[in-house]
Design a protein around this motif. Structure first.
Motif, mmCIF file in Angstrom:
data_model
loop_
_atom_site.group_PDB
_atom_site.id
_atom_site.type_symbol
_atom_site.label_atom_id
_atom_site.label_comp_id
_atom_site.label_asym_id
_atom_site.label_seq_id
_atom_site.Cartn_x
_atom_site.Cartn_y
_atom_site.Cartn_z
ATOM 1 N N GLY A 131 -13.222 -8.374 3.109
ATOM 2 C CA GLY A 131 -11.979 -7.637 2.861
ATOM 3 C C GLY A 131 -11.472 -7.853 1.452
ATOM 4 N N ALA A 132 -11.536 -9.101 0.982
ATOM 5 C CA ALA A 132 -11.074 -9.392 -0.376
ATOM 6 C C ALA A 132 -11.966 -8.726 -1.414
ATOM 7 N N MET A 133 -13.295 -8.696 -1.157
ATOM 8 C CA MET A 133 -14.214 -8.054 -2.089
ATOM 9 C C MET A 133 -13.944 -6.561 -2.166
ATOM 10 N N ILE A 134 -13.638 -5.957 -1.032
ATOM 11 C CA ILE A 134 -13.277 -4.541 -1.035
ATOM 12 C C ILE A 134 -12.001 -4.334 -1.839
ATOM 13 N N GLY A 135 -11.067 -5.279 -1.662
ATOM 14 C CA GLY A 135 -9.814 -5.184 -2.402
ATOM 15 C C GLY A 135 -10.032 -5.219 -3.897
ATOM 16 N N VAL A 136 -11.003 -6.035 -4.357
ATOM 17 C CA VAL A 136 -11.292 -6.124 -5.786
ATOM 18 C C VAL A 136 -11.698 -4.763 -6.332
ATOM 19 N N THR A 137 -12.478 -4.015 -5.565
ATOM 20 C CA THR A 137 -12.918 -2.700 -6.026
ATOM 21 C C THR A 137 -11.778 -1.686 -6.041
ATOM 22 N N LEU A 138 -10.677 -2.011 -5.372
ATOM 23 C CA LEU A 138 -9.553 -1.076 -5.284
ATOM 24 C C LEU A 138 -8.383 -1.505 -6.150
ATOM 25 N N ILE A 139 -8.625 -2.425 -7.097
ATOM 26 C CA ILE A 139 -7.537 -2.870 -7.969
ATOM 27 C C ILE A 139 -6.955 -1.695 -8.746
ATOM 28 N N GLY A 140 -7.856 -0.839 -9.269
ATOM 29 C CA GLY A 140 -7.398 0.300 -10.060
ATOM 30 C C GLY A 140 -6.429 1.195 -9.299
ATOM 31 N N PRO A 141 -6.799 1.671 -8.101
ATOM 32 C CA PRO A 141 -5.872 2.505 -7.338
ATOM 33 C C PRO A 141 -4.568 1.800 -6.983
ATOM 34 N N LEU A 142 -4.632 0.498 -6.697
ATOM 35 C CA LEU A 142 -3.410 -0.241 -6.366
ATOM 36 C C LEU A 142 -2.490 -0.321 -7.583
ATOM 37 N N VAL A 143 -3.076 -0.595 -8.738
ATOM 38 C CA VAL A 143 -2.282 -0.640 -9.965
ATOM 39 C C VAL A 143 -1.673 0.727 -10.237
ATOM 40 N N ASP A 144 -2.468 1.781 -10.039
ATOM 41 C CA ASP A 144 -1.950 3.141 -10.246
ATOM 42 C C ASP A 144 -0.773 3.423 -9.331
ATOM 43 N N ALA A 145 -0.820 2.893 -8.106
ATOM 44 C CA ALA A 145 0.254 3.147 -7.139
ATOM 45 C C ALA A 145 1.527 2.409 -7.516
ATOM 46 N N TYR A 146 1.405 1.208 -8.088
ATOM 47 C CA TYR A 146 2.592 0.402 -8.400
ATOM 48 C C TYR A 146 3.138 0.658 -9.806
ATOM 49 N N ALA A 147 2.329 1.237 -10.684
ATOM 50 C CA ALA A 147 2.829 1.561 -12.026
ATOM 51 C C ALA A 147 3.455 2.952 -12.001
ATOM 52 N N THR A 148 4.402 3.134 -11.092
ATOM 53 C CA THR A 148 5.104 4.403 -10.875
ATOM 54 C C THR A 148 6.562 4.084 -10.550
ATOM 55 N N PRO A 149 7.451 5.083 -10.579
ATOM 56 C CA PRO A 149 8.833 4.834 -10.132
ATOM 57 C C PRO A 149 8.904 4.271 -8.718
ATOM 58 N N ASP A 150 8.038 4.748 -7.805
ATOM 59 C CA ASP A 150 8.015 4.192 -6.445
ATOM 60 C C ASP A 150 7.635 2.717 -6.474
ATOM 61 N N GLY A 151 6.631 2.388 -7.281
ATOM 62 C CA GLY A 151 6.195 1.002 -7.371
ATOM 63 C C GLY A 151 7.245 0.109 -8.004
ATOM 64 N N VAL A 152 7.907 0.605 -9.041
ATOM 65 C CA VAL A 152 8.974 -0.163 -9.683
ATOM 66 C C VAL A 152 10.105 -0.414 -8.705
ATOM 67 N N ALA A 153 10.451 0.616 -7.911
ATOM 68 C CA ALA A 153 11.504 0.443 -6.907
ATOM 69 C C ALA A 153 11.120 -0.638 -5.906
#
Length: 205
Positions: free
Chosen positions: A91-113
């Motif tokens: 699960g953690a290894m899969i998470g590593v491959t999804l760092i980019g999408p997670l960062v994209d989701a949080y570097a937004t007004p929704d993520g800042v909120a």
């Protein structure tokens, strides 16, 4: 009767000095309070999804880089703590491959909120920022599932938020909960004299 010039000057000079002192004190007070004002303005704008205002208070390139590094470190620590738990490791290894999408989701007004409402990323695959709490429920969590009445009525650990300067050009908001919940901080950096921007996140505060 005409007032002598010497008396006029002696009366005006103390008033002028007093006015200058008041102005200097007020300016220093405003400069000191500027990060608190910036945090309040950003949180309101993020909760209202006011993109233009959010953009003026967030250094998104710096925030993205910080999120990328922090999430990667978090997943690396998780891998090291699995101690042979293969499913958790996968699960953690899969998470590593999804760092980019997670960062994209949080570097937004929704993520800042979400970040400013005490809801940081957990590093889970497909994770999206949680919506801000409804008015009057900030810092609360949903009651735990189960039939135990005492458990259902138990209140979640209260969130403690502290804010203050960490150096002349850095202002930090730290979020803390009870045991078992990750603490983290939102870091604002000065740009100019009174301008502050959210520039980094520390998920291992």
């Amino acid at each position: 009767m005409r007032v002598p010039k010497r008396i006029q000057g002696s009366t005006t000079r103390p008033l002028l000095i007093t006015l200058i002192v008041v102005i200097v004190i007020a300016a220093l007070g405003f400069i000191y309070a500027s990060p608190y004002i910036a945090v309040n303005n950003l949180k309101r704008a993020a909760d209202a999804r006011d993109v233009q205002t959010v953009n003026s208070y967030v250094d998104f390139p710096a925030l993205r880089e910080s999120l990328k590094q922090q999430v990667a470190d978090m997943l690396t620590r998780r891998l090291g703590a699995d101690n042979g738990n293969k499913m958790a490791t996968i699960g953690a290894m899969i998470g590593v491959t999804l760092i980019g999408p997670l960062v994209d989701a949080y570097a937004t007004p929704d993520g800042v909120a979400a970040l400013l409402n005490g809801m940081p990323p957990r590093g889970n695959p497909g994770e999206q920022p949680a919506p801000p709490p409804a008015a009057g429920t900030e810092g609360q969590a949903a009651p735990p599932a189960g039939n135990n009445a005492n458990q259902a009525n138990a209140e979640p650990p209260a969130r403690e938020t502290t804010a203050g300067y960490r150096g002349l050009n850095e202002f930090v908001i730290t979020y803390r909960r009870g045991e078992g919940n990750a603490n983290y901080s939102a870091i604002f950096r000065r740009e100019g004299l009174i301008t502050w921007k959210l520039a980094a996140i520390n998920l291992n505060e």
